[in-house]
Design an enzyme around this catalytic site. Sequence first.
Site, PDB file in Angstrom:
ATOM      1  CB  THR A  14      37.650 -13.321 -47.143  1.00 63.80           C
ATOM      2  OG1 THR A  14      36.411 -13.065 -47.806  1.00 63.80           O
ATOM      3  CG2 THR A  14      38.163 -14.678 -47.568  1.00 63.80           C
ATOM      4  CB  SER A  57      34.060  -5.289 -45.951  1.00 68.20           C
ATOM      5  OG  SER A  57      34.191  -5.552 -47.316  1.00 68.20           O
ATOM      6  CB  THR A  88      38.974  -7.412 -50.312  1.00 67.21           C
ATOM      7  OG1 THR A  88      37.987  -8.359 -50.722  1.00 67.21           O
ATOM      8  CG2 THR A  88      40.172  -8.116 -49.717  1.00 67.21           C
ATOM      9  CG  ASP A  89      33.667  -7.429 -51.339  1.00 60.17           C
ATOM     10  OD1 ASP A  89      34.586  -7.751 -52.107  1.00 60.17           O
ATOM     11  OD2 ASP A  89      32.721  -8.202 -51.043  1.00 60.17           O
TER      12      ASP A  89
HETATM   13  N1  ASN Z   1      33.096 -10.253 -49.195  1.00 58.16           N
HETATM   14  C1  ASN Z   1      34.369 -10.237 -48.525  1.00 58.16           C
HETATM   15  C2  ASN Z   1      34.430  -8.970 -47.701  1.00 58.16           C
HETATM   16  O1  ASN Z   1      34.615  -7.907 -48.227  1.00 58.16           O
HETATM   17  C3  ASN Z   1      35.463 -10.304 -49.543  1.00 58.16           C
HETATM   18  C4  ASN Z   1      36.852 -10.486 -48.968  1.00 58.16           C
HETATM   19  O2  ASN Z   1      37.169 -10.069 -47.871  1.00 58.16           O
HETATM   20  N2  ASN Z   1      37.751 -11.071 -49.734  1.00 58.16           N
HETATM   21  O3  ASN Z   1      34.237  -9.024 -46.501  1.00 58.16           O
END
Ligand code: ASN
Length: 341
Positions: A14, A57, A88-89
């Site tokens: 993200t 991710s 973040t995932d």
């Molecule tokens: N789905 C996203 C990822 O992990 C979530 C994020 O980055 N906030 O790429």
Amino acid sequence: MYRPKILHIATGGTIAMAKGEDGSLAPIESNEDLLKMVPEIDGFAQVHTIRLSSFDSADLSPPFWLDLARVIHEEYENYDGFVVSHGTDTMAYSAAALSYILQELDKPVVLTGSQIAIGVIGSDGKRNLVNAFRVATSDIAEVMVVFGSKIIRGVRARKISAFSLEAFESINENAIGEIGLQLRFSKSRATRRAGRRLLYTPAMEPSVGLVTIHPGLRGEVLEYMVDHHEGVILLGYGTGNIPVREEDSLVSVVKAATQKGKPVVVGTQCVLGSTNLSLYKVGKNVMNAGAIPSVDMTPEAALVKLMWVLGQTKDLSRVESMMMKSYCGEISKQLELTCHV
Ligand code: ASN
């Protein structure tokens, strides 16, 4: 004044997204466009940027970790620090993988991301990215997750909120640093030390399964997981307890697995705390069946470690002793000394 040379490696997530004209989130075209959003970095670092992927991710897996580690290893002598922008995932898994593959670091490797896309109002992306670069020019020499107000050792990081901008927590040990009016570092951090030589061990056996014990879980489900993987992590209740009363007992599956030479590592599904398999009968049984305790490792750190260990050896007693050894702070020192299989 010398500005440290930092390599930025973009992997997606993200943080590297912006809203398009139709209102949907899509990856930002170039890394340069991403870095343009944080011009203040230029004042204290010389940044070179490369893009490894633009994936969510959720789509990253063990071969990607090896690729990411390889790039850092190849560029290690050319930079003073590394910043990896990442979704973040699965950031905690990638941070754990880098921690095992790249040991004896003499410079910082910082992972960061954001909950809200960098080009969107209220985004935490700029703040996290700037702080990641600040930490990458500091004296810490570890793999870290920098997120919100925390600097977290890579193997201790967990994404604990799908909502909060303080999305990551340091599990079972204090964060190694805090971001407030200043950057405040803990004494427990590893610092740059001249003469330290990078230990690069690019090993990963991706065939490791993870099963969370729950009321009613049937032995055949665990049996399937054992049969289809080289090793399994079992997240038991509390201190690592596994039900024993059922006919098709899970414990007998663990016993059969270890007799075949397949490691079964027992952890806890609690967020905090450690396994203690000798405390209850329901823990002792699985211990006697040959399970390896994960002590106070996070599930991410335990899963990735088992992949890394099995990438180097399939010998069960070696796997056992490697799983019980703390390589980069994934097991608390006082527990590493007292725990026994
Ligand atoms: N789905 C996203 C990822 O992990 C979530 C994020 O980055 N906030 O790429």
